[in-house]
Design a protein around this motif. Structure first.
Motif, PDB file in Angstrom:
ATOM      1  N   LEU A   1      43.800  32.635  29.478  1.00  0.00           N
ATOM      2  CA  LEU A   1      44.822  32.275  30.681  1.00  0.00           C
ATOM      3  C   LEU A   1      44.262  32.656  32.052  1.00  0.00           C
ATOM      4  O   LEU A   1      44.687  31.844  32.727  1.00  0.00           O
ATOM      5  CB  LEU A   1      45.898  33.528  30.299  1.00  0.00           C
ATOM      6  CG  LEU A   1      46.908  33.075  29.165  1.00  0.00           C
ATOM      7  CD1 LEU A   1      47.997  34.159  29.151  1.00  0.00           C
ATOM      8  CD2 LEU A   1      47.831  31.707  29.610  1.00  0.00           C
ATOM      9  N   VAL A   2      43.367  33.558  32.249  1.00  0.00           N
ATOM     10  CA  VAL A   2      43.001  34.141  33.439  1.00  0.00           C
ATOM     11  C   VAL A   2      41.590  34.255  33.658  1.00  0.00           C
ATOM     12  O   VAL A   2      41.019  34.938  32.920  1.00  0.00           O
ATOM     13  CB  VAL A   2      43.947  35.167  34.147  1.00  0.00           C
ATOM     14  CG1 VAL A   2      43.241  35.824  35.458  1.00  0.00           C
ATOM     15  CG2 VAL A   2      45.388  35.123  34.126  1.00  0.00           C
ATOM     16  N   ALA A   3      40.974  33.702  34.720  1.00  0.00           N
ATOM     17  CA  ALA A   3      39.606  33.867  34.705  1.00  0.00           C
ATOM     18  C   ALA A   3      39.278  33.935  36.299  1.00  0.00           C
ATOM     19  O   ALA A   3      40.088  33.618  37.023  1.00  0.00           O
ATOM     20  CB  ALA A   3      38.605  32.854  34.227  1.00  0.00           C
ATOM     21  N   THR A   4      38.029  34.558  36.600  1.00  0.00           N
ATOM     22  CA  THR A   4      37.799  34.584  38.016  1.00  0.00           C
ATOM     23  C   THR A   4      37.328  32.997  38.239  1.00  0.00           C
ATOM     24  O   THR A   4      36.612  32.546  37.556  1.00  0.00           O
ATOM     25  CB  THR A   4      36.470  35.552  38.130  1.00  0.00           C
ATOM     26  OG1 THR A   4      37.087  36.835  38.101  1.00  0.00           O
ATOM     27  CG2 THR A   4      36.130  35.503  39.510  1.00  0.00           C
ATOM     28  N   SER A   5      37.875  32.693  39.417  1.00  0.00           N
ATOM     29  CA  SER A   5      37.583  31.364  39.916  1.00  0.00           C
ATOM     30  C   SER A   5      36.802  31.240  41.159  1.00  0.00           C
ATOM     31  O   SER A   5      37.079  31.890  41.965  1.00  0.00           O
ATOM     32  CB  SER A   5      38.865  30.872  40.216  1.00  0.00           C
ATOM     33  OG  SER A   5      39.666  30.510  38.775  1.00  0.00           O
ATOM     34  N   PHE A   6      35.953  30.386  41.005  1.00  0.00           N
ATOM     35  CA  PHE A   6      34.970  30.332  42.363  1.00  0.00           C
ATOM     36  C   PHE A   6      34.428  28.981  42.562  1.00  0.00           C
ATOM     37  O   PHE A   6      34.409  28.337  41.691  1.00  0.00           O
ATOM     38  CB  PHE A   6      33.995  31.427  42.591  1.00  0.00           C
ATOM     39  CG  PHE A   6      33.019  31.416  41.240  1.00  0.00           C
ATOM     40  CD1 PHE A   6      31.771  30.459  41.197  1.00  0.00           C
ATOM     41  CD2 PHE A   6      33.351  32.046  40.238  1.00  0.00           C
ATOM     42  CE1 PHE A   6      30.913  30.470  40.140  1.00  0.00           C
ATOM     43  CE2 PHE A   6      32.264  32.452  39.113  1.00  0.00           C
ATOM     44  CZ  PHE A   6      31.145  31.687  39.041  1.00  0.00           C
ATOM     45  N   GLY A   7      34.134  28.800  43.857  1.00  0.00           N
ATOM     46  CA  GLY A   7      33.309  27.404  43.766  1.00  0.00           C
ATOM     47  C   GLY A   7      33.082  27.103  45.410  1.00  0.00           C
ATOM     48  O   GLY A   7      33.731  27.676  46.068  1.00  0.00           O
ATOM     49  N   GLU A   8      32.139  26.186  45.497  1.00  0.00           N
ATOM     50  CA  GLU A   8      31.844  25.603  46.834  1.00  0.00           C
ATOM     51  C   GLU A   8      32.991  24.942  47.455  1.00  0.00           C
ATOM     52  O   GLU A   8      33.807  24.008  46.674  1.00  0.00           O
ATOM     53  CB  GLU A   8      30.437  24.828  46.859  1.00  0.00           C
ATOM     54  CG  GLU A   8      29.323  25.612  46.345  1.00  0.00           C
ATOM     55  CD  GLU A   8      28.602  26.424  47.324  1.00  0.00           C
ATOM     56  OE1 GLU A   8      29.191  26.509  48.335  1.00  0.00           O
ATOM     57  OE2 GLU A   8      27.652  26.932  46.931  1.00  0.00           O
TER      58      GLU A   8
END
Length: 301
Positions: free
Chosen positions: A146-153
């Motif tokens: 359901l939930v995860a740490t999200s990141f991105g350029e």
């Protein structure tokens, strides 16, 4: 020659920062935690205390309350509330670390933050929450699917530092997701927080445990969420996660039932603690004001 260990600084010793510090230390990384005032002293004297299935455990942690410009880390995680993010980035402006990861909402894009720390900025959002009670961390992990740490350029590219950061999360056994459009994701998440937290706190002079569990509060959340999701789509902003696209089309009574159930959970009960509630209310007011202004500008207002 052996590779130098990855150095990580967690800038902010609240719930999110404390969880990341604990998980990254467990993975063997060289972790420091930046804290101030009472939190700094407690961490210095007692270590990082956390609740483990009813038992309070302690892990030693390197804690600092000042940061020199030449004290360089591979990654600095800025784990403060949105309304404190700009001041935190200003404190890091002259530090020479190459990657500064902002772990918070951003309803207005990244131009102001880029003006402070430049292309070192890497937007992200945490995948868990919890409380700190009497100095003890009570972490709350949602199911990984359901939930995860999200990141991105900001441009959506999978760069070398994205790969390196992914490896850090893999080693720490923390679920993560690489996003192609972090601005859309964080604006959508801001909308969610404005609706949910605004429903809990807005207009309440004194936060209490009775107010949330009402149909009126659930309907307020429903109306606010639908209105803002329509507004961001009208402004040409993608809705992410995509499942939120169907929310404006759902009958309001269905959402009301969902939110009534959420309002009666232990998680919401914890969120009504006065200290937490006051801080969250401050953040949601800033989020709402900034998002409203941003949408007005997008629509030529």
């Amino acid at each position: 020659m052996a590779a130098q260990p990855v150095r990580i600084l967690i800038f902010g010793a609240g719930v999110i920062g404390s969880i990341y510090a604990m998980k990254f230390m467990e993975a063997g990384y060289d972790v420091s935690l930046f804290a101030r005032s009472d939190r700094f002293r407690r961490l210095q004297e007692k270590g990082l205390q956390y609740n483990d299935k009813g038992t309070v455990r302690t892990v030693p942690v390197k804690v600092i309350d000042t940061l020199e410009n030449d004290d360089v880390y591979d990654f600095i995680f800025v784990t403060v509330r949105y309304d404190r993010a700009e001041s935190a980035l200003l404190a890091l402006k002259d530090n020479q670390s190459p990657n500064i990861i902002t772990m918070t909402n951003s309803p207005i894009g990244f131009s102001s933050w880029l003006g402070i720390v430049g292309d070192r900025l890497l937007p992200a959002f945490p995948g868990f929450g919890g409380q700190i009670k009497d100095g003890v961390l009570y972490a709350r992990f949602m199911p990984k699917f359901l939930v995860a740490t999200s990141f991105g350029e900001m441009n959506g590219a999978v760069t070398e530092r994205i790969v390196k950061l992914s490896q850090v999360f893999q080693a720490a056994k923390l679920p993560y997701a690489i996003k192609k459009d972090m601005q859309a994701y964080l604006i959508t998440h801001s909308v969610s927080d404005i609706a949910l937290l605004g429903g809990l706190y807005s207009g309440n002079q004194e936060i209490n445990s009775i107010t949330p569990g009402t149909r009126k509060t659930a309907r307020k959340i429903t109306v606010t969420l639908k209105a803002y999701l329509r507004a961001i789509r009208k402004a040409g902003i993608a809705v992410d996660p995509p499942v939120f696209k169907i929310v404006p089309k759902l009958p309001s009574f269905m959402l009301d039932v969902l939110f009534i159930a959420w309002l009666r959970t232990n998680m919401v009960k914890d969120m009504m603690m006065p200290d937490y509630a006051y801080a969250a209310n401050q953040e949601v007011v800033r989020l709402q004001n900034d998002l409203t202004e941003f949408l007005s500008m997008q629509n030529g207002g």
